[in-house]
Motif scaffolding. Structure first.
Motif, PDB file in Angstrom:
ATOM      1  N   VAL A 179      45.640  39.949  39.613  1.00 14.31           N
ATOM      2  CA  VAL A 179      44.439  39.786  40.432  1.00 14.31           C
ATOM      3  C   VAL A 179      43.187  40.187  39.657  1.00 14.31           C
ATOM      4  O   VAL A 179      42.111  39.616  39.865  1.00 14.31           O
ATOM      5  CB  VAL A 179      44.533  40.579  41.761  1.00 14.31           C
ATOM      6  N   LEU A 180      43.321  41.139  38.750  1.00 13.23           N
ATOM      7  CA  LEU A 180      42.170  41.512  37.913  1.00 13.23           C
ATOM      8  C   LEU A 180      41.825  40.379  36.952  1.00 13.23           C
ATOM      9  O   LEU A 180      40.648  40.050  36.753  1.00 13.23           O
ATOM     10  CB  LEU A 180      42.470  42.789  37.123  1.00 13.23           C
ATOM     11  N   ARG A 181      42.851  39.772  36.353  1.00  9.23           N
ATOM     12  CA  ARG A 181      42.610  38.664  35.429  1.00  9.23           C
ATOM     13  C   ARG A 181      41.921  37.510  36.145  1.00  9.23           C
ATOM     14  O   ARG A 181      41.026  36.862  35.596  1.00  9.23           O
ATOM     15  CB  ARG A 181      43.934  38.201  34.817  1.00  9.23           C
ATOM     16  N   ALA A 182      42.331  37.246  37.374  1.00 11.13           N
ATOM     17  CA  ALA A 182      41.698  36.179  38.152  1.00 11.13           C
ATOM     18  C   ALA A 182      40.250  36.526  38.454  1.00 11.13           C
ATOM     19  O   ALA A 182      39.351  35.675  38.357  1.00 11.13           O
ATOM     20  CB  ALA A 182      42.474  35.948  39.456  1.00 11.13           C
ATOM     21  N   ALA A 183      39.998  37.792  38.799  1.00  3.31           N
ATOM     22  CA  ALA A 183      38.633  38.224  39.133  1.00  3.31           C
ATOM     23  C   ALA A 183      37.718  38.189  37.917  1.00  3.31           C
ATOM     24  O   ALA A 183      36.502  38.027  38.054  1.00  3.31           O
ATOM     25  CB  ALA A 183      38.668  39.631  39.723  1.00  3.31           C
ATOM     26  N   MET A 184      38.286  38.320  36.729  1.00  2.31           N
ATOM     27  CA  MET A 184      37.480  38.292  35.505  1.00  2.31           C
ATOM     28  C   MET A 184      36.858  36.921  35.252  1.00  2.31           C
ATOM     29  O   MET A 184      35.963  36.780  34.432  1.00  2.31           O
ATOM     30  CB  MET A 184      38.341  38.693  34.300  1.00  2.31           C
ATOM     31  N   THR A 185      37.340  35.897  35.960  1.00  5.10           N
ATOM     32  CA  THR A 185      36.793  34.543  35.801  1.00  5.10           C
ATOM     33  C   THR A 185      35.862  34.181  36.962  1.00  5.10           C
ATOM     34  O   THR A 185      35.432  33.035  37.064  1.00  5.10           O
ATOM     35  CB  THR A 185      37.930  33.508  35.735  1.00  5.10           C
ATOM     36  N   SER A 186      35.554  35.168  37.818  1.00  2.00           N
ATOM     37  CA  SER A 186      34.684  34.913  38.969  1.00  2.00           C
ATOM     38  C   SER A 186      33.287  34.473  38.526  1.00  2.00           C
ATOM     39  O   SER A 186      32.802  34.862  37.459  1.00  2.00           O
ATOM     40  CB  SER A 186      34.566  36.183  39.824  1.00  2.00           C
ATOM     41  N   ARG A 187      32.636  33.677  39.354  1.00  2.00           N
ATOM     42  CA  ARG A 187      31.265  33.272  39.072  1.00  2.00           C
ATOM     43  C   ARG A 187      30.280  34.411  39.304  1.00  2.00           C
ATOM     44  O   ARG A 187      29.148  34.374  38.813  1.00  2.00           O
ATOM     45  CB  ARG A 187      30.876  32.085  39.960  1.00  2.00           C
ATOM     46  N   PRO A 189      28.834  37.873  38.535  1.00  2.00           N
ATOM     47  CA  PRO A 189      28.892  38.812  37.413  1.00  2.00           C
ATOM     48  C   PRO A 189      29.300  40.215  37.825  1.00  2.00           C
ATOM     49  O   PRO A 189      29.947  40.934  37.060  1.00  2.00           O
ATOM     50  CB  PRO A 189      27.464  38.791  36.853  1.00  2.00           C
ATOM     51  N   ARG A 190      28.964  40.632  39.051  1.00  2.00           N
ATOM     52  CA  ARG A 190      29.358  41.965  39.513  1.00  2.00           C
ATOM     53  C   ARG A 190      30.867  42.054  39.686  1.00  2.00           C
ATOM     54  O   ARG A 190      31.481  43.078  39.362  1.00  2.00           O
ATOM     55  CB  ARG A 190      28.650  42.303  40.840  1.00  2.00           C
ATOM     56  N   VAL A 191      31.466  40.991  40.172  1.00  2.00           N
ATOM     57  CA  VAL A 191      32.917  40.958  40.329  1.00  2.00           C
ATOM     58  C   VAL A 191      33.576  41.006  38.957  1.00  2.00           C
ATOM     59  O   VAL A 191      34.542  41.755  38.735  1.00  2.00           O
ATOM     60  CB  VAL A 191      33.363  39.704  41.105  1.00  2.00           C
ATOM     61  N   ARG A 192      33.067  40.205  38.027  1.00  2.00           N
ATOM     62  CA  ARG A 192      33.644  40.181  36.669  1.00  2.00           C
ATOM     63  C   ARG A 192      33.555  41.555  36.005  1.00  2.00           C
ATOM     64  O   ARG A 192      34.529  42.040  35.429  1.00  2.00           O
ATOM     65  CB  ARG A 192      32.921  39.145  35.797  1.00  2.00           C
ATOM     66  N   GLN A 193      32.384  42.180  36.109  1.00  2.91           N
ATOM     67  CA  GLN A 193      32.201  43.489  35.477  1.00  2.91           C
ATOM     68  C   GLN A 193      33.108  44.540  36.096  1.00  2.91           C
ATOM     69  O   GLN A 193      33.721  45.345  35.384  1.00  2.91           O
ATOM     70  CB  GLN A 193      30.734  43.918  35.594  1.00  2.91           C
ATOM     71  N   HIS A 194      33.206  44.530  37.416  1.00  6.47           N
ATOM     72  CA  HIS A 194      34.044  45.515  38.094  1.00  6.47           C
ATOM     73  C   HIS A 194      35.520  45.304  37.738  1.00  6.47           C
ATOM     74  O   HIS A 194      36.257  46.276  37.505  1.00  6.47           O
ATOM     75  CB  HIS A 194      33.825  45.410  39.604  1.00  6.47           C
ATOM     76  N   ALA A 195      35.943  44.048  37.668  1.00  8.34           N
ATOM     77  CA  ALA A 195      37.331  43.745  37.312  1.00  8.34           C
ATOM     78  C   ALA A 195      37.620  44.181  35.875  1.00  8.34           C
ATOM     79  O   ALA A 195      38.668  44.787  35.595  1.00  8.34           O
ATOM     80  CB  ALA A 195      37.605  42.255  37.480  1.00  8.34           C
ATOM     81  N   ASN A 196      36.700  43.898  34.985  1.00  4.78           N
ATOM     82  CA  ASN A 196      36.873  44.309  33.583  1.00  4.78           C
ATOM     83  C   ASN A 196      36.922  45.820  33.453  1.00  4.78           C
ATOM     84  O   ASN A 196      37.740  46.363  32.698  1.00  4.78           O
ATOM     85  CB  ASN A 196      35.725  43.747  32.727  1.00  4.78           C
ATOM     86  N   ALA A 197      36.037  46.507  34.179  1.00  8.62           N
ATOM     87  CA  ALA A 197      36.011  47.969  34.122  1.00  8.62           C
ATOM     88  C   ALA A 197      37.309  48.560  34.670  1.00  8.62           C
ATOM     89  O   ALA A 197      37.855  49.520  34.110  1.00  8.62           O
ATOM     90  CB  ALA A 197      34.813  48.497  34.908  1.00  8.62           C
TER      91      ALA A 197
END
Length: 229
Positions: A179-187, A189-197
């Motif tokens: 689910v984190l990998r999927a969120a890292m491709t979100s449009r 940027p806050r979702v992507r950053q939070h998932a990456n963190a």
């Protein structure tokens, strides 16, 4: 056959009960604190309803913390149904405090009451309490489904809210990776950053949330620059 004797309270015990109940209503936080301490020291199922009721309106953090402790001293067969009932309250503090207390009791019979609605509650404190309770109460085998619901909240709120969500996800372990990998491709940027963190913290728990967020931002900027260059 002899009938089972029904335990009777003494006048002294009734007086103590009355005083404790009156203490819970006092305008002084120190008096309320002492009253809750007394109730928790000598658990009595007659107090449970009042303790739960007080959780919904108690303004003092330390008294609320003591209320949770006092409730954990009582039988879950009495406390859990009363707390689950509070999850339907319109008062945010009632929901939040009930969830917090359920997470401390740790009785998985409360799990069905942790609905998606609570996990995505519009009030940050309620949602954070629901996340913490969920990772404690989730039955074995349902972690992946819970991770999927929690991942819908990535990017939400400020630092404390995001950190709470990251901690909850990490507590579920490796099942959060898809689910984190999927969120890292979100449009978003806050979702992507939070998932990456969160993924960074999963791999390196000692990294620290602030560092993980800054690292996620740096990766995002470098990634953008690479595509443009």
């Amino acid at each position: 056959m002899a009938k089972e004797a029904i335990p009777m309270t003494t006048p002294e015990e009734d007086t103590t009960t009355t005083r404790a109940l009156q203490g819970l209503e006092s305008g002084s936080s120190s008096v309320r604190l002492r009253a809750v301490l007394a109730v928790g020291t000598a658990p009595d199922p007659r107090f449970v309803g009042k303790l739960v009721e007080r959780c919904a309106i108690e303004p003092d953090f330390y008294v609320r913390d003591m209320l949770t402790w006092a409730l954990t001293r009582h039988s879950p067969t009495t406390t859990v149904p009363a707390l689950v009932g509070e999850l339907r309250s319109e008062r945010a503090q009632a929901r939040s405090q009930a969830l917090h207390t359920l997470s401390k009791i740790g009785d998985r019979r409360a799990w069905p009451a942790l609905t998606r609605e609570l996990l995505t509650d519009g009030d940050d404190e309620v949602a954070r309490s629901a996340w913490r309770a969920a990772v404690v109460l989730v039955p074995e085998g349902e972690e992946s489904e819970l991770a999927g619901v929690l991942a819908t909240q990535l990017g939400r709120g400020g630092r404390e809210t995001q950190l709470s969500l990251s901690r909850a996800l990490i507590a579920l372990g490796e099942v959060i990776t898809p689910v984190l990998r999927a969120a890292m491709t979100s449009r978003d940027p806050r979702v992507r950053q939070h998932a990456n963190a969160t993924e960074r913290l999963l791999r390196d728990p000692d990294a620290g949330f602030e560092f993980a967020i800054e690292e996620a931002k740096r990766v995002a900027v470098l990634g953008t620059g690479g595509q443009e260059g």
